[in-house]
Motif scaffolding. Structure first.
Motif, mmCIF file in Angstrom:
data_model
loop_
_atom_site.group_PDB
_atom_site.id
_atom_site.type_symbol
_atom_site.label_atom_id
_atom_site.label_comp_id
_atom_site.label_asym_id
_atom_site.label_seq_id
_atom_site.Cartn_x
_atom_site.Cartn_y
_atom_site.Cartn_z
ATOM 1 N N MET A 1 0.819 -1.292 0.148
ATOM 2 C CA MET A 1 -0.045 -0.056 0.080
ATOM 3 C C MET A 1 0.894 1.210 0.033
ATOM 4 N N THR A 2 0.270 2.192 -0.753
ATOM 5 C CA THR A 2 1.210 3.420 -0.799
ATOM 6 C C THR A 2 0.269 4.746 -0.566
ATOM 7 N N LEU A 3 0.619 5.736 -0.008
ATOM 8 C CA LEU A 3 -0.050 7.027 0.011
ATOM 9 C C LEU A 3 0.207 7.888 -1.288
ATOM 10 N N SER A 4 -0.949 8.172 -1.844
ATOM 11 C CA SER A 4 -0.567 9.070 -2.897
ATOM 12 C C SER A 4 -0.170 10.671 -2.817
ATOM 13 N N PRO A 5 0.674 10.878 -3.560
ATOM 14 C CA PRO A 5 1.266 12.260 -3.460
ATOM 15 C C PRO A 5 0.182 13.468 -3.827
ATOM 16 N N VAL A 6 -0.805 12.897 -4.403
ATOM 17 C CA VAL A 6 -1.992 13.806 -4.979
ATOM 18 C C VAL A 6 -2.939 14.122 -3.792
ATOM 19 N N LEU A 7 -3.069 15.327 -3.532
ATOM 20 C CA LEU A 7 -3.782 15.843 -2.400
ATOM 21 C C LEU A 7 -5.361 15.812 -2.819
ATOM 22 N N PRO A 8 -6.179 15.917 -1.852
ATOM 23 C CA PRO A 8 -7.771 15.917 -1.907
ATOM 24 C C PRO A 8 -7.863 17.128 -2.291
ATOM 25 N N ASP A 9 -7.266 18.300 -2.069
ATOM 26 C CA ASP A 9 -7.719 19.474 -2.619
ATOM 27 C C ASP A 9 -7.462 19.752 -3.993
ATOM 28 N N TRP A 10 -6.560 19.033 -4.696
ATOM 29 C CA TRP A 10 -6.613 19.258 -6.061
ATOM 30 C C TRP A 10 -7.519 18.601 -6.801
ATOM 31 N N TYR A 11 -8.426 18.176 -6.100
ATOM 32 C CA TYR A 11 -9.686 17.489 -7.085
ATOM 33 C C TYR A 11 -10.954 18.800 -6.703
ATOM 34 N N ARG A 12 -10.605 19.640 -5.951
ATOM 35 C CA ARG A 12 -11.844 20.489 -5.773
ATOM 36 C C ARG A 12 -11.306 22.027 -5.802
ATOM 37 N N SER A 13 -10.018 22.414 -5.680
ATOM 38 C CA SER A 13 -9.724 23.770 -5.671
ATOM 39 C C SER A 13 -9.917 24.170 -6.919
ATOM 40 N N LYS A 14 -10.580 25.436 -7.148
ATOM 41 C CA LYS A 14 -10.678 26.131 -8.464
ATOM 42 C C LYS A 14 -9.546 26.666 -8.733
ATOM 43 N N ALA A 15 -8.630 27.204 -7.764
ATOM 44 C CA ALA A 15 -7.423 27.789 -7.951
ATOM 45 C C ALA A 15 -6.520 26.945 -8.741
ATOM 46 N N HIS A 16 -6.404 25.608 -8.110
ATOM 47 C CA HIS A 16 -5.301 24.693 -8.655
ATOM 48 C C HIS A 16 -6.044 24.103 -9.970
ATOM 49 N N PHE A 17 -7.091 24.036 -10.213
ATOM 50 C CA PHE A 17 -7.752 23.731 -11.400
ATOM 51 C C PHE A 17 -7.065 24.680 -12.551
ATOM 52 N N GLU A 18 -7.337 25.996 -12.311
ATOM 53 C CA GLU A 18 -7.111 26.720 -13.161
ATOM 54 C C GLU A 18 -5.700 26.985 -13.425
ATOM 55 N N ASP A 19 -4.847 27.212 -12.400
ATOM 56 C CA ASP A 19 -3.433 27.643 -12.408
ATOM 57 C C ASP A 19 -2.380 26.398 -12.858
ATOM 58 N N GLN A 20 -2.988 25.121 -12.088
ATOM 59 C CA GLN A 20 -1.892 24.178 -12.488
ATOM 60 C C GLN A 20 -2.272 23.221 -13.534
ATOM 61 N N GLU A 21 -3.475 23.055 -13.630
ATOM 62 C CA GLU A 21 -4.154 22.063 -14.673
ATOM 63 C C GLU A 21 -4.435 22.608 -15.930
ATOM 64 N N ARG A 22 -5.304 23.671 -15.920
ATOM 65 C CA ARG A 22 -5.722 24.118 -17.215
ATOM 66 C C ARG A 22 -4.504 24.986 -18.051
ATOM 67 N N THR A 23 -4.133 25.683 -17.042
ATOM 68 C CA THR A 23 -2.911 26.660 -17.994
ATOM 69 C C THR A 23 -1.590 25.942 -17.687
ATOM 70 N N ALA A 24 -1.206 24.679 -17.055
ATOM 71 C CA ALA A 24 0.027 24.046 -16.960
ATOM 72 C C ALA A 24 -0.088 22.742 -17.853
ATOM 73 N N ILE A 25 -0.631 21.909 -17.268
ATOM 74 C CA ILE A 25 -0.599 20.464 -17.930
ATOM 75 C C ILE A 25 -1.254 20.528 -19.298
ATOM 76 N N PHE A 26 -2.279 21.044 -19.332
ATOM 77 C CA PHE A 26 -3.103 21.307 -20.655
ATOM 78 C C PHE A 26 -2.537 21.994 -21.566
ATOM 79 N N HIS A 27 -1.655 22.939 -21.087
ATOM 80 C CA HIS A 27 -0.920 23.595 -22.089
ATOM 81 C C HIS A 27 0.411 23.194 -22.493
ATOM 82 N N GLN A 28 1.098 22.463 -21.685
ATOM 83 C CA GLN A 28 2.309 22.047 -22.015
ATOM 84 C C GLN A 28 2.394 20.469 -22.806
#
Ligand code: FES
Ligand SMILES: [Fe+2]
Length: 370
Positions: A1-28
């Motif tokens: 068993m392992t603990l995931s490095p992905v935090l619960p906030d990363w599924y529900r934070s609008k700021a994380h979604f906008e700044d880290q996902e839509r404009t980082a992952i989905f841009h690169q």
């Protein structure tokens, strides 16, 4: 068993979604947009990638092109996201028409736009990097980055083989699921939920070898992964008798495969006579539009009776896909409801959830705030 490095906030934070996902992952990353066959005969397709609305069409050289979905005149949206349209790209506002390379070539009352008529190239639509692997068209919003083949690694060859003889989309649907896009991807990466969630569908499926051979996971690339699950030997023998009527197809294999191409594309197939292509478009932090297509391949030397057989096989497949989809969508909504309240990191099983762990490691490379 392992603990995931992905935090619960990363599924529900609008700021994380906008700044880290839509404009980082989905841009690169290279993001799957559509199939080349959907752009045939001058058609154009519109989809959302990250925070951009993008329109795709075949260029004059036959290669796909991707443009920002904004008219060069007074910035109207050229077409509705989620649609496929025929004919030239025409702005709905004042009717500017663009050619296949995004150059404005038809301008009503053109005497008022002398500069545009003189140098139309300067008023081309904003273009993004666009490359294909066989039928699969990808867009990269960032102007810098690896070539598509390098980004896809070993999956590049898979997409080329998959594309052989692809004919048309046999069935498709778009549905919104009230869950973060990662919840849907993670759900597709493990079979651990199958007995609880798919008791009436997947568990009844014919042809999979459940008894002895476990699915094999493969992690040849840092970002992508796949599994292969051998078909049941008796079933293959029975199926082989039908094949003399159905005919041959370009790439026949004797297993079920599920591929994940980071971040938001999955492809599944059983034996290669059709491919199920799913694109997960994050629309909000807790909403994902899933575009599901089943794509057929060319069958050679079949009989009329065989054509009827394959029609039935496909019809059953489409109904099955929708049923499984609804079951998965239902559980993903519940996962999102739980994640809204969660205070700890998810716990991942060794072996059975290795593909989720792999996805989380890939994701952590891009989404870095902690
Ligand atoms: S805004 Fe497109 S033609 Fe005017
Ligand atoms: Fe499922």
């Amino acid at each position: 068993m392992t603990l995931s490095p992905v935090l619960p906030d990363w599924y529900r934070s609008k700021a994380h979604f906008e700044d880290q996902e839509r404009t980082a992952i989905f841009h690169q990353c290279w993001i799957f947009a559509c199939l080349n066959l959907e752009l045939a005969d001058g058609k154009h397709v519109c989809c959302v990638i990250g925070d951009k609305s993008v329109v795709l069409q075949g260029g004059k050289d036959g290669k796909p092109r991707a443009y920002l979905n904004v008219c060069s005149h007074r910035q109207a949206q050229l077409c509705e996201p989620g649609g496929t349209n025929s004919g030239p790209l025409r702005c709905p506002y004042h009717g500017w028409v663009y050619d296949r390379d995004g150059v404005p070539v038809g301008i009503p009352q053109k005497h008022a736009f002398a500069q545009v008529i003189e140098a139309p190239q300067q008023f081309r639509l904003t273009e993004f990097a666009c490359e294909s692997a066989g039928e699969f068209v990808f867009v990269r919003l960032s102007s810098e980055g690896p070539a598509l083949s390098e980004y896809l690694g070993s999956q590049f060859g898979f997409l080329l083989k998959t594309s052989q003889g692809m004919t048309r989309v046999l069935d498709e649907f778009r549905k919104d699921v009230q869950a973060n896009w990662k919840v849907l991807i993670e759900n597709s990466l493990e079979g651990y939920h199958v007995p609880a969630v798919h008791a009436g569908s997947f568990m009844q499926i014919d042809g999979m070898d459940r008894a002895e051979v476990a699915p094999q996971f493969y992690f040849p690339d840092e970002l992508h992964s796949h599994l292969e699950h051998a078909a049941d030997a008796d079933w293959i023998q029975r199926f082989a008798r039908m094949e003399s009527k159905i005919g041959q197809w370009p790439w026949r294999f004797e297993h079920y495969t599920h591929r994940h191409i980071f971040p938001n594309l999955t492809i599944t197939s059983f034996m290669g006579y059709s491919f199920h292509v799913q694109r997960f478009e994050p629309t909000q932090v807790d909403c994902t539009t899933v575009h599901s297509r089943t794509v057929g391949v060319e069958l050679c030397n079949g009989t009329a009776a065989g054509a009827k057989m394959i029609e039935h096989i496909h019809a059953d497949g489409h109904a099955f896909t929708r049923k499984v989809f609804d079951e998965d969508a239902g559980i993903c909504r519940k996962v999102q409801a739980g994640l809204k309240q969660a205070t700890r990191s998810p716990v991942l099983g060794v072996g059975i959830e290795d593909r989720v762990s792999h996805f989380h490691r890939a994701y952590s490379k891009f989404a870095v705030d902690r």
